[in-house]
Design a protein around this motif. Structure first.
Motif: not given
Length: 324
Positions: A44, A46-50, A86, A89, A93
């Protein structure tokens, strides 16, 4: 062994661009064809928080929104697109997923990553976000939340270019030890101070390189005993020290690169340190040679994983307990 890939998100680069984007697909295809038993998956994003564990909010927002100044985008080396976002990220991930798998099983890999030139507030050298820095900080947070203990991390960076971004991000962090063996005269020309830097001369060959590696691994390990041994390592296994690399300037053979990998895996195996492997750089004049070098890295990682699984119960327990 678990392996993660994100080559489905390759960029369409302008004609004549120097980055060998097809190598990720070619490596994944050879891994699937020649290394049976691996569990290959797509991670998946990575998130912005990560991402914020290692990067500034302003930089993250500018990358995601396509508002980086033109000079900063040129420094990255890729034109901005939603696809670039994408892919970036997904790359982070995949390293996160490999790190979690390594803590659970001893060894895991991702077929890209090692984007070590990205600092907290900018990218560079084909690196948008620093996947290892984000994954290291996230694993520390997850282990602390579960076990109420500090996870110490070792970054073993054997890409031919110095890991300046990782060195900068972890400069004042005593819980992460950064080791970089790299060409003294190669990019980046303004280097950051790692915890241990080993600069190698142009034309360095197998024997000289392996002697320097042995000394560096021994010194790094001894120094880490003063604060406590690492509970997780990230290994950036760049193929660009190879003698045929367009950007490398060193002269390692394929056999020398394989021996380099064996020595890293042997040390981590003896010390029971889980390791997440990333492929990092590789710019061979013949892309098939780069892919062959990276395939051998994955093969040797799989052998190290098998050793872990076949080891005595005390060893297996020590590796697997990190995931609990």
């Amino acid at each position: 062994m678990q392996v993660f890939s994100n080559d489905r998100f390759a960029l369409s680069l302008p004609a004549g661009h120097s980055f060998p984007m097809p190598k990720y697909r070619l490596l994944r295809e050879r891994v699937q064809a020649e290394l049976p038993g691996l569990r290959l998956a797509e991670a998946e994003p990575a998130s912005e928080g990560e991402l914020a564990l290692a990067h500034t909010p302003d930089y993250i927002g500018a990358v995601l929104g396509g508002t980086l100044p033109a000079a900063m985008q040129r420094e990255i080396g890729f034109p901005w697109s939603e696809r670039m976002v994408e892919r970036s990220l997904r790359s982070v991930g995949a390293t996160i997923a490999a790190a979690r798998a390594a803590l659970a099983e001893g060894v895991a890999a991702q077929l890209g990553g090692g984007t070590h030139h990205a600092t907290a507030d900018k990218g560079g050298g084909y690196c948008v976000f620093n996947d290892v820095a984000v994954a290291a900080r996230l694993m520390q947070a997850e282990v602390h939340r579960r076990q109420r203990r500090m996870l110490r991390v070792w970054v073993i960076d054997l890409d031919v270019h110095q890991g300046n971004g990782s060195a900068a991000i972890f400069r004042d962090d005593p819980t992460v030890f950064t080791l970089s063996l790299h060409g003294a005269k190669n990019f980046p020309f303004r280097k950051e101070a790692s915890d241990l830097d080993v600069e190698l001369p142009d034309g360095c060959r197998d024997d000289q390189y392996l002697q320097a590696l042995d000394r560096a691994l021994d010194e790094a390990w001894q120094r880490q005993q003063l604060t406590g041994p690492p509970g997780l390592a990230f290994y950036l296994a760049g193929a660009d020290p190879h003698e045929d690399d367009r950007l490398g300037r060193l002269k390692l053979s394929l056999a020398g690169l394989a021996e380099r990998d064996r020595r890293v895996f042997a040390l981590l195996g003896r010390q029971r340190v889980p390791v997440a492997v990333t492929m990092a750089g590789g710019y061979g004049r013949d892309i098939a040679v780069t892919v062959a070098a990276q395939l051998e890295t994955v093969r040797l990682a799989q052998a190290a994983w098998r050793d872990c699984q076949a080891g005595d119960s005390a060893r297996a327990g020590a590796w697997q307990q990190s995931a609990r």
